[in-house]
Design an enzyme around this catalytic site. Structure first.
Site, mmCIF file in Angstrom:
data_model
loop_
_atom_site.group_PDB
_atom_site.id
_atom_site.type_symbol
_atom_site.label_atom_id
_atom_site.label_comp_id
_atom_site.label_asym_id
_atom_site.label_seq_id
_atom_site.Cartn_x
_atom_site.Cartn_y
_atom_site.Cartn_z
ATOM 1 C CG ASP A 39 -1.838 -1.159 1.262
ATOM 2 O OD1 ASP A 39 -2.499 -1.388 0.239
ATOM 3 O OD2 ASP A 39 -1.906 -1.864 2.300
ATOM 4 C CE1 TYR B 158 7.183 -0.707 -2.138
ATOM 5 C CE2 TYR B 158 5.554 1.053 -2.004
ATOM 6 C CZ TYR B 158 6.433 0.184 -1.386
ATOM 7 O OH TYR B 158 6.567 0.191 -0.027
HETATM 8 C C1 LIG Z 1 10.763 5.212 -0.499
HETATM 9 C C2 LIG Z 1 12.000 4.870 0.340
HETATM 10 C C3 LIG Z 1 11.752 3.583 1.134
HETATM 11 C C4 LIG Z 1 13.194 4.698 -0.621
HETATM 12 O O1 LIG Z 1 14.342 4.340 0.143
HETATM 13 P P1 LIG Z 1 15.821 4.716 -0.353
HETATM 14 O O2 LIG Z 1 16.787 3.915 0.461
HETATM 15 O O3 LIG Z 1 16.018 6.185 -0.377
HETATM 16 O O4 LIG Z 1 15.781 4.228 -1.872
HETATM 17 P P2 LIG Z 1 16.965 3.532 -2.661
HETATM 18 O O5 LIG Z 1 18.226 4.333 -2.480
HETATM 19 O O6 LIG Z 1 17.029 2.093 -2.307
HETATM 20 O O7 LIG Z 1 16.447 3.639 -4.148
HETATM 21 C C5 LIG Z 1 16.431 2.467 -4.941
HETATM 22 C C6 LIG Z 1 16.003 2.864 -6.326
HETATM 23 O O8 LIG Z 1 14.677 3.409 -6.275
HETATM 24 C C7 LIG Z 1 14.674 4.695 -6.889
HETATM 25 N N1 LIG Z 1 13.717 5.522 -6.161
HETATM 26 C C8 LIG Z 1 13.771 5.930 -4.876
HETATM 27 N N2 LIG Z 1 12.672 6.655 -4.565
HETATM 28 C C9 LIG Z 1 11.924 6.710 -5.709
HETATM 29 C C10 LIG Z 1 10.677 7.303 -6.055
HETATM 30 N N3 LIG Z 1 9.950 7.987 -5.168
HETATM 31 N N4 LIG Z 1 10.216 7.133 -7.324
HETATM 32 C C11 LIG Z 1 10.893 6.430 -8.250
HETATM 33 N N5 LIG Z 1 12.096 5.831 -7.974
HETATM 34 C C12 LIG Z 1 12.591 5.973 -6.724
HETATM 35 C C13 LIG Z 1 16.094 5.193 -6.758
HETATM 36 O O9 LIG Z 1 16.385 6.145 -7.769
HETATM 37 C C14 LIG Z 1 16.903 3.925 -6.961
HETATM 38 O O10 LIG Z 1 16.979 3.602 -8.341
HETATM 39 P P3 LIG Z 1 18.216 2.744 -8.962
HETATM 40 O O11 LIG Z 1 18.274 1.449 -8.163
HETATM 41 O O12 LIG Z 1 17.787 2.536 -10.369
HETATM 42 O O13 LIG Z 1 19.414 3.586 -8.759
HETATM 43 C C15 LIG Z 1 12.384 6.040 1.299
HETATM 44 O O14 LIG Z 1 12.548 7.216 0.553
HETATM 45 C C16 LIG Z 1 11.387 6.285 2.425
HETATM 46 O O15 LIG Z 1 11.517 5.719 3.509
HETATM 47 N N6 LIG Z 1 10.402 7.192 2.184
HETATM 48 C C17 LIG Z 1 9.421 7.559 3.193
HETATM 49 C C18 LIG Z 1 8.438 6.440 3.451
HETATM 50 C C19 LIG Z 1 7.836 5.851 2.172
HETATM 51 O O16 LIG Z 1 7.526 6.549 1.205
HETATM 52 N N7 LIG Z 1 7.686 4.530 2.157
HETATM 53 C C20 LIG Z 1 7.205 3.814 0.970
HETATM 54 C C21 LIG Z 1 5.989 3.017 1.163
HETATM 55 S S1 LIG Z 1 4.662 3.647 2.119
#
Ligand SMILES: CC(C)(COP(=O)(O)OP(=O)(O)OC[C@H]1O[C@@H](n2cnc3c(N)ncnc32)[C@H](O)[C@@H]1OP(=O)(O)O)[C@@H](O)C(=O)NCCC(=O)NCCS
Length: 166
Positions: A131, A141
């Protein structure tokens, strides 16, 4: 995949350090600090954390059993499934990375870990569903190959048959 040396393990009830966790999303931080232990005790969710060498929580995700109504899945997948009203699934209810560790591949590494764990569970489950809390999370995702459920763009899934077991 994460470049930093994180260890991913089930959340330990005695895990120190939860009060420092800051993902930038207060609801996800509050859940880790105030509610997850109770959910684990009641078997409502399982929680896995990424720990640094010093034992600091850098990220977490939760998993729980779920089901998806068959009509919510796209026709191409439905054709391969029995015609039950719904199919079993694993839900990743929450995923969060601390702001200090964002952009290092940890979110992706936690997602891959969750997929392997869900694919390895010895209970039937057709898809991992998530979700997304907003469109930005949904984009994360989609970037990782998830598909939005027909009726709801913020609920996405990935078929577990395509994931190798751990
Ligand atoms: C979303 C979240 C989990 C990503 O974690 P992160 O450690 O910064 O992400 P990563 O560094 O692992 O990114 C992995 C890949 O996803 C991509 N990515 C990260 N955020 C993205 C987004 N919002 N949209 C598209 N791609 C995204 C990165 O560019 C990277 O791409 P690559 O592997 O091709 O280089 C983090 O930003 C977070 O905790 N956000 C707040 C809570 C949240 O939104 N949770 C999600 C579900 S409710």
């Amino acid at each position: 995949m994460s470049r930093a040396p994180f260890r991913i393990a089930a959340l330990d009830a005695g895990e120190r350090d939860r009060s420092r966790f800051d993902s930038g999303t207060p609801a996800l931080d509050r859940y880790l600090k105030e509610q997850v232990s109770q959910d684990i005790r009641r078997r409502v969710a399982a929680c896995f954390v990424a720990l640094t060498d010093e034992g600091r929580i850098a990220g977490y995700y939760t998993l729980a059993a779920a089901s998806v109504p068959l009509p919510d899945l796209p026709e191409a997948l439905r054709r391969k499934l029995p015609r039950y009203p719904s199919v079993p699934a694993i839900r990743m209810g929450r995923l969060a990375v601390d702001v200090a560790f964002k952009g290092q591949g940890l979110g992706g590494a936690l997602l891959v870990n969750a997929l392997h764990r869900a694919a390895g569970i010895e209970v039937g489950a057709v898809v991992l569903i998530v979700d997304a809390k907003d469109e930005q999370a949904a984009a994360f995702y989609l970037h990782h190959g998830f598909i939005a459920i027909t009726a709801s763009p913020l609920t996405l899934f990935l078929p577990l048959a395509s994931v190798s077991r751990p």
